[in-house]
Design an enzyme around this catalytic site. Sequence first.
Site, PDB file in Angstrom:
ATOM      1  N   ASN A  16       0.858  -1.186   0.000  1.00  0.00           N
ATOM      2  CA  ASN A  16       0.000   0.000   0.000  1.00  0.00           C
ATOM      3  C   ASN A  16       0.896   1.239   0.000  1.00  0.00           C
ATOM      4  O   ASN A  16       1.623   1.485   0.958  1.00  0.00           O
ATOM      5  CB  ASN A  16      -0.905  -0.028   1.246  1.00  0.00           C
ATOM      6  N   ASP A  75      -1.520  -3.383  10.071  1.00  0.00           N
ATOM      7  CA  ASP A  75      -2.877  -3.658   9.630  1.00  0.00           C
ATOM      8  C   ASP A  75      -3.750  -2.645  10.345  1.00  0.00           C
ATOM      9  O   ASP A  75      -3.676  -2.506  11.570  1.00  0.00           O
ATOM     10  CB  ASP A  75      -3.337  -5.084   9.941  1.00  0.00           C
TER      11      ASP A  75
END
Length: 205
Positions: A16, A75
């Site tokens: 990401n 996360d």
Amino acid sequence: MARKFSADRLVIASHNSGKIREMVDLMAPYDIAVCAAGELSLAEPEETGTTFLANAELKSRAAATVSELPSFADDSGLVVPALGGQPGIYSARWGGPARDFYVAMARVEAELTKSDHAAEGADAYFVSALSLCWPDGHCENFESQVHGNLSFPPRGENGFGYDPIFIPAGYDITFGEMPPEEKHALSHRARAFEKLVAACFPRDG
């Protein structure tokens, strides 16, 4: 006692670009070479955990095992109590196959409206779980939150993900409107990183 980090190279186990950018910024004060999983052609593992911490460890453990280098992963996601904690660990998946967060933000607003909750001003919080793993399988995990409320339509071009609809408590602008250095001072990811540094980095590092 947490294991101290003593290597000079660290893998950011993420694909990401927004997360990588923030994590590189957070690592900048330390004399450690960082590289992203994509630079090492590491595959992105399927996130099968049922908690943020489980998925963070899954990603960092996989990267450390394959790269044979210490790795850390994040996360994170948006939790909306009025939606029963959704989108939670499925935050990215709410954006559909393209992981389009404008689609995801529109869905949050629509789901709140369908559930007879006001979208504007709805309570919400971000969670960030960080996992630092070594090639021998040892992991250190940390988690933090930042609370606030939601605002629609999205505002601001900074940050990534749900940042344009999240106003942290005590502020009147969204994460998407904040300069990066201001967000880094109070974000969920920065707070989790502070815990990691306090536990794993030498005090003079």
